[in-house]
Design an enzyme around this catalytic site. Structure first.
Site, mmCIF file in Angstrom:
data_model
loop_
_atom_site.group_PDB
_atom_site.id
_atom_site.type_symbol
_atom_site.label_atom_id
_atom_site.label_comp_id
_atom_site.label_asym_id
_atom_site.label_seq_id
_atom_site.Cartn_x
_atom_site.Cartn_y
_atom_site.Cartn_z
ATOM 1 N N ASP A 120 30.187 53.405 1.799
ATOM 2 C CA ASP A 120 31.317 53.950 2.543
ATOM 3 C C ASP A 120 32.277 54.704 1.616
ATOM 4 O OD1 ASP A 120 30.340 52.855 4.842
ATOM 5 O OD2 ASP A 120 31.605 51.062 4.746
HETATM 6 N N1 URA Z 1 28.121 47.655 4.075
HETATM 7 C C1 URA Z 1 29.292 48.237 4.388
HETATM 8 O O1 URA Z 1 29.983 47.783 5.290
HETATM 9 N N2 URA Z 1 29.675 49.328 3.707
HETATM 10 C C2 URA Z 1 28.948 49.855 2.706
HETATM 11 O O2 URA Z 1 29.363 50.857 2.113
HETATM 12 C C3 URA Z 1 27.728 49.244 2.372
HETATM 13 C C4 URA Z 1 27.337 48.143 3.084
#
Ligand code: URA
Length: 270
Positions: A106
């Site tokens: 993310d």
């Molecule tokens: N799970 C999440 O919620 N975000 C990420 O970036 C990776 C795994």
């Protein structure tokens, strides 16, 4: 890569099908190092030999390269961002190959991100059927109790199907927060955040520290390095073992697109 049959090299380069390439060889249209080749069994090295078809030089393919990046927060894990935010590719100064992120972290997450131009490796490592373990450290609100953590281990219902932690443990607690380590075997969008939200403990920070046998280690934030030979070997070994044992879940994932092979650079999700 080494020596390969010339018709295979031409087919891989997209010049013609293998059968058509054989015909081209027989017709004397293919030259290797200045000599016309008419033998179908002839082998060449696409990186070292000078190959011409109909007088035109065959371009060398990019060597397969895989990098490990310590992604900072505030970067998108795609090659381009329509909103104009910085991308992880901006951090790969000096990398001349067209690599793309293998899975996503993310925008507000940090940690280990692999980038590669090796399509086969990317496809295999991203495919849920191989269930490659991803290890995360998360800071969450409050103090998840053992019962809630057990729910994550047993499997919890999310809107796009069940999600399971392969392992989970609390690392430490502060006055208001907890840090936990969680391992999951797939890369669905916002998976870890959604899992903790489902047990009532929103994620405040998320950092990936492992992908299969690869560890982030002490690579400084924002920096990258090529994967070491022994790391690539470990990854490939893990894939081979998983292929032999079979898979831990069916190819078809409920509530998700059945096709995982897409050729878009953004198809590998995490
Ligand atoms: N799970 C999440 O919620 N975000 C990420 O970036 C990776 C795994």
């Amino acid at each position: 890569m080494g020596l390969e049959r010339i018709q295979k090299i031409l087919a891989k380069a997209g010049i013609a099908s293998r059968r058509q390439a054989e015909q081209m060889i027989l017709e004397g249209r293919v030259m290797v190092n200045g000599q016309i080749i008419r033998q179908l069994g002839f082998k060449a090295d696409v990186f070292r030999d000078h190959i011409k078809v109909d007088g035109k030089r065959l371009l060398k393919p990019e060597p397969p390269m895989t990098y490990l990046l310590h992604k900072p927060r505030g970067y998108v894990s795609t090659v381009r961002d329509p909103a104009g935010r910085p991308t992880v590719i901006d951090l790969l100064k000096g990398v001349k190959w067209r690599v793309y992120p293998l899975g996503r972290l993310d925008f507000d997450a940090e940690g280990l991100l692999l980038l590669t131009n090796d399509g086969d490796l990317a496809y295999t490592l991203s495919h849920p059927k191989f269930s490659i373990p991803r290890t995360y450290w998360v800071k969450v609100e409050g103090f998840p109790d053992p019962l809630s953590l057990n729910r994550l281990k047993k499997g919890i219902k999310l809107e796009d199907g069940e999600a399971k932690a392969l392992s989970i443990r609390v690392l430490r607690q502060t006055e208001k927060h907890s840090w936990a380590e969680i391992v999951v075997g797939e890369g669905r969008n916002h998976l870890v955040k959604r899992m903790f939200l489902a047990i009532g403990h929103p994620v405040l920070k998320l950092k990936r520290i492992g992908f299969g046998p690869i560890r982030l280690g002490n690579l400084p934030i924002g920096q990258y390095r090529p994967l070491r030979e022994e790391e690539l070997e470990k990854l490939k070994k893990m894939i081979e073992e998983r292929k032999k044992v079979g898979t831990s879940r069916p190819m078809k994932i409920e509530g998700r697109n059945k096709s995982h092979r897409g050729d878009s650079r953004n198809d590998y999700r995490d």
